[in-house]
Design an enzyme around this catalytic site. Structure first.
Site, short mmCIF file in Angstrom:
data_model
loop_
_atom_site.label_atom_id
_atom_site.label_comp_id
_atom_site.label_asym_id
_atom_site.label_seq_id
_atom_site.Cartn_x
_atom_site.Cartn_y
_atom_site.Cartn_z
CD GLN A 30 3.02 27.71 30.54
OE1 GLN A 30 2.63 27.56 31.70
NE2 GLN A 30 3.46 26.73 29.81
CE LYS A 75 -3.89 5.33 -1.00
NZ LYS A 75 -4.92 5.78 -1.97
CE1 TYR A 106 -3.90 2.23 0.92
CE2 TYR A 106 -2.54 3.00 2.74
CZ TYR A 106 -3.66 3.14 1.95
OH TYR A 106 -4.55 4.15 2.19
CG ASN A 109 24.24 42.63 -13.91
OD1 ASN A 109 23.99 41.96 -14.91
ND2 ASN A 109 24.35 42.12 -12.69
P1 NAI Z 1 -13.57 3.21 1.89
O1 NAI Z 1 -13.30 1.75 1.86
O2 NAI Z 1 -14.75 3.67 2.66
O3 NAI Z 1 -13.73 3.74 0.42
C1 NAI Z 1 -13.07 3.19 -0.69
C2 NAI Z 1 -14.10 2.89 -1.76
O4 NAI Z 1 -13.43 2.46 -2.93
C3 NAI Z 1 -15.04 1.77 -1.36
O5 NAI Z 1 -16.38 2.23 -1.45
C4 NAI Z 1 -14.75 0.66 -2.39
O6 NAI Z 1 -15.90 -0.06 -2.77
C5 NAI Z 1 -14.21 1.46 -3.54
N1 NAI Z 1 -13.37 0.64 -4.41
C6 NAI Z 1 -12.46 -0.29 -4.07
N2 NAI Z 1 -11.90 -0.82 -5.16
C7 NAI Z 1 -12.46 -0.21 -6.22
C8 NAI Z 1 -12.25 -0.31 -7.63
N3 NAI Z 1 -11.38 -1.17 -8.14
N4 NAI Z 1 -12.98 0.49 -8.45
C9 NAI Z 1 -13.88 1.36 -7.93
N5 NAI Z 1 -14.12 1.47 -6.60
C10 NAI Z 1 -13.40 0.71 -5.76
O7 NAI Z 1 -12.27 3.91 2.41
P2 NAI Z 1 -11.86 5.45 2.67
O8 NAI Z 1 -11.24 5.50 3.95
O9 NAI Z 1 -12.98 6.35 2.35
O10 NAI Z 1 -10.70 5.63 1.62
C11 NAI Z 1 -10.74 6.48 0.49
C12 NAI Z 1 -9.33 6.68 -0.03
O11 NAI Z 1 -8.58 7.35 0.94
C13 NAI Z 1 -8.58 5.38 -0.31
O12 NAI Z 1 -7.81 5.56 -1.47
C14 NAI Z 1 -7.69 5.21 0.90
O13 NAI Z 1 -6.55 4.46 0.60
C15 NAI Z 1 -7.38 6.65 1.20
N6 NAI Z 1 -6.94 6.89 2.57
C16 NAI Z 1 -7.83 6.88 3.62
C17 NAI Z 1 -7.42 7.13 4.89
C18 NAI Z 1 -8.37 7.20 6.01
O14 NAI Z 1 -7.94 7.59 7.13
N7 NAI Z 1 -9.61 6.87 5.81
C19 NAI Z 1 -6.00 7.35 5.20
C20 NAI Z 1 -5.15 7.41 4.05
C21 NAI Z 1 -5.65 7.17 2.80
#
Ligand code: NAI
Length: 738
Positions: A708, A166, A162, A514
């Site tokens: 402070q 990323k 990942y 210059n």
């Molecule tokens: P989430 O799991 O709720 O949302 C991700 C969505 O992507 C899901 O609805 C899933 O069905 C969809 N998905 C997965 N594979 C797919 C594909 N091949 N084609 C189309 N849709 C697909 O997770 P979240 O947390 O909302 O994550 C959103 C983005 O943010 C991700 O890229 C995640 O890696 C990134 N992220 C999130 C963090 C967090 O704290 N929530 C931290 C760092 C990054």
């Protein structure tokens, strides 16, 4: 005006839940037509369902918004974009958000774990974005978001696959930002933090609950708005907080010598320096990064052969690479120069710094037949600059510098009597000091100018040589005429004056030839869009603004001027001189009116005349109680300096006020050498500066006022690294008890 997305078509991938859903809802609410993409997979990428996307589309439509669903995987990039074109006829914004996790410790990561993660995150973002690219290019508008992660930026146990994918997205974004710039396609990257099904396995439930995805959405909307000019940025965003990240590069060290093999021992011996982030630079393009590396080639090449042990050789390499040897250079005199002039040069100079017959007061500087015909005081830089212009610096032993890297950093001019309007002046220039600022060297050149035997003016040129630092010299000098910041109140007077398109073309006739100031291709080589105005021209503008405002245009009232050149001015821009009167000292700051950029800072003009305290007294701290404490601190530093430097490693500035006015300035340097206490202006870098009245300072030192509390009540003001105040408390407690 609120930010509208009316008429814009947005694709959000993985918008069936979590962050993506919030983005889709927020875009729709502000008028965008949204393609809600989601495969409906589980968190590991298994399964498929249209329900997730459908629900979000329903929600948007129920609120009167425009949305369609798309159930394809981001691996079918073209199909997602086709959905947007079919439903809404265009694509403006792509938010690459879809994601899955397959966390495993590195050794247990299978090929499938690796490939799936890369296919969805990195390859998916590539395919979707590529499908949208030409549409954006043709319409000359596009906004792209990449979603990276703290795991990629910092590394995280169990997330090798990942993290790699990323951070791959960040690399992709960096290049898209470069390629898209001229088509108004902006690409930015966010590392969000939010509670979602992806984070519920790693975060405690109440955190998942409180870190709401809706706190992240506003940032995504702003980055995607046509008003936002950010491109190529990286941001961490969560909990309603947003911060920007960038790269930092240490000054580094040259580990190679001319005609000798490079050795790992040389790397080892320079290791501390290689990793030392003092005076780190922040390169922001491949060009910037490469330029400095390539410059090493010529620096090493111009070096004499050095013999001796590998360590000595490495040290010698480091110092001779920059070609500066302060012991040899300081005190050297440049060949004396003579300057013959008549009223023509005085008038030409006055026109060069923007004087005009439009202002009847200016006539005394423009017409040799005027009964009070005079030379502008700042003309005093002209006879003395010959020493510099003739390349005199190049002849100084111990100053082997690259003249294409020389910048005029600061200027001080003091007049001992009004300048004559014709005659023959001779100037003698001496290298007063050479300072090592890490990123470069500062050469202080003192020039005394004589009319016959009589000293009529003194100039100090402060010249910055980019890339020539790191020779192990001192960072500050008691010989430097330091800039002084203006008081914190609003300026007492402001004068706005426009320069003309030909200001530089005119000013150069006074002797600064210059080509940077006239030749577009030369300016381009220096990284400027067009030729820039001479710093000393803006200096002349500012000085005559003060002369008119506070000295009735009387050159005999003019004593001295100091400025620091901060940014270039383009001919045709307007200069805004802000002035603060403090006794006989007029603090000045000059800005370009059109851009609000500060161009001259830390500047002041000292006038003769009024009877208030002389400028010297303003900074000497005479009659202040705090002076005793500082005297004691000074003694302690003498005794225990080295030990304190080890323990504290910071430079503290103190501005002591009396009756609301700056009364004294002290610097406790517990970072350089074996520590020192400086009184008055300090030319080195100060980590944290405290401003406090003499009375409150005493209360704090005597333990009657909690620092402070003083801070929160506004009695003690702090600039810079506030965390360091904790260390200061230790010194004051332990070392200033009277
Ligand atoms: P989430 O799991 O709720 O949302 C991700 C969505 O992507 C899901 O609805 C899933 O069905 C969809 N998905 C997965 N594979 C797919 C594909 N091949 N084609 C189309 N849709 C697909 O997770 P979240 O947390 O909302 O994550 C959103 C983005 O943010 C991700 O890229 C995640 O890696 C990134 N992220 C999130 C963090 C967090 O704290 N929530 C931290 C760092 C990054």
């Amino acid at each position: 005006m609120s930010l509208s997305f009316e008429g814009r078509v947005v694709l959000v991938t993985g918008a069936g839940g979590g962050l993506g859903k919030e983005y889709a809802l927020a875009f729709a609410e502000r008028g965008a037509s949204v393609v809600v993409n989601d495969l409906g997979a589980d968190t590991k990428g298994g399964g498929k369902s249209s329900a997730a996307a459908d629900k979000v589309v329903e929600e948007i439509r129920a609120k009167g918004g425009k949305a369609v669903a798309n159930y394809d995987s981001v691996e079918d990039g073209e199909k997602l974009i086709q959905s947007a074109l079919d439903a809404f006829g265009r694509i403006d914004i792509v938010v690459n958000n879809a994601g899955i996790l397959r966390d495993r410790s590195f050794a247990r990561t299978s090929d499938l774990d690796w490939d799936l993660i890369h296919r969805v995150h990195l390859r998916g973002s590539f395919l979707v974005t590529r499908a949208a690219w030409n549409h954006m290019k043709n319409q000359k508008f596009g906004r792209i978001i990449m979603t990276t992660s703290a795991a990629g930026i910092y590394g995280n146990f169990g997330q090798a696959n990942y993290s790699a994918a990323k951070l791959g997205m960040l690399g992709l974004a960096n290049t898209l930002a470069v390629e898209g710039r001229k088509y108004n396609i902006h690409t930015n990257t966010i590392a969000p933090v939010a509670g979602s099904r992806l984070t519920e396995t790693v975060m405690p439930p109440d955190l998942v609950e409180s870190l709401k995805p809706e706190y992240v959405a506003p940032m995504v909307l702003w980055l995607c708005h046509e008003q936002c000019q950010e491109n190529g940025g990286l941001f961490e965003v969560g909990a309603g907080w947003i911060g920007k990240l960038r790269w930092e590069r240490s000054q580094g060290s040259i580990v190679r010598q001319k005609n000798q093999p490079t050795s790992p021992e040389a790397v080892r011996d320079q290791w501390d320096k290689i990793c030392d982030f003092t005076d780190a630079t922040k390169p922001s393009s491949v060009q910037e990064s490469l330029q400095s590396i390539v410059s090493v080639l010529s620096r090493v090449d111009s070096e004499e052969k050095v013999s001796g042990s590998p360590t000595a050789a490495a040290a010698a390499a480091a110092s001779s690479a920059s070609g500066i040897n302060p012991t040899e250079a300081v005190g050297q005199k440049l060949p004396p120069t003579t300057f013959n002039f008549t009223h023509t040069q005085c008038i030409l100079y006055a026109l060069g710094v923007g004087m005009s017959t439009k202002d009847p007061d200016h006539l005394r500087f423009l017409y040799e037949g005027h009964s009070d015909f005079s030379c502008l005081p700042t003309f005093g830089v002209i006879p003395s600059q010959a020493a510099m212009m003739d390349g005199g610096l190049g002849s100084i032993p111990g100053l082997n510098i690259d003249f294409t890297q020389v910048l005029h950093g600061e200027q001080y001019l003091e007049l001992y009597k009004p300048l004559p309007t014709s005659g023959k002046l001779t100037s003698e220039a001496t290298i007063a000091d050479v300072l090592d600022k890490g990123s470069g060297a500062v050469i202080l050149l003192d020039v005394n100018t004589y009319d016959g035997k009589e000293l009529i003016c003194y100039n100090q040129f402060s010249v910055f040589v980019v890339g020539a630092g790191g020779f192990g010299g001192k960072r500050s000098s008691e010989k430097a005429k330091a800039p002084v910041p203006p008081p914190k109140r609003a300026p007492d007077a402001v004068v706005i004056d426009s320069t003309t398109r030909d200001q530089a073309a005119l000013y150069r006739l006074s002797g600064d030839w210059n080509p940077l100031h006239i030749d577009p291709s030369f300016a381009a080589m220096g990284g400027f869009k067009s030729p820039i105005l001479h710093g000393l021209c803006s200096f002349g503008f500012a000085a005559r603004h003060v002369l008119k405002q506070y000295a009735d245009n009387d050159p005999s009232r003019f004593k001295a001027i100091k400025v620091r050149f901060v940014k270039p001015v383009m001919p045709g821009q307007s200069l805004q001189t802000e002035m603060w009167k403090e006794g006989n000292r007029i603090h000045i700051q000059c800005k370009v009116k059109e851009t609000d950029a500060v161009v001259l800072s830390g500047a002041y003009v000292d006038l003769h005349g009024a009877s208030e305290a002389s400028p010297e007294n303003l900074t000497q701290g005479g009659g202040l109680q705090s002076q005793l404490v500082f005297a004691e601190i000074g003694r302690r530093i003498k005794d225990l300096g080295a030990e304190l430097v080890k323990k504290v490693n910071a430079v503290f500035g103190w501005e002591i006020t009396k009756d609301g006015k700056n009364a004294a300035q002290w610097t406790i340097d517990l970072k350089n050498g074996s520590g020192a206490l400086h009184e008055g202006p300090f030319s080195g870098k100060v980590d944290v500066t405290f401003t406090v009245s003499d009375e409150d300072f005493m209360e704090v030192v005597q333990g009657k006022l909690n620092p402070q509390k003083a801070f929160f009540s506004g009695k003690l003001k702090v600039r810079g690294n506030i965390m360091l105040s904790q260390k200061l408390e230790v010194i004051l407690k332990d070392y200033a008890k009277l």
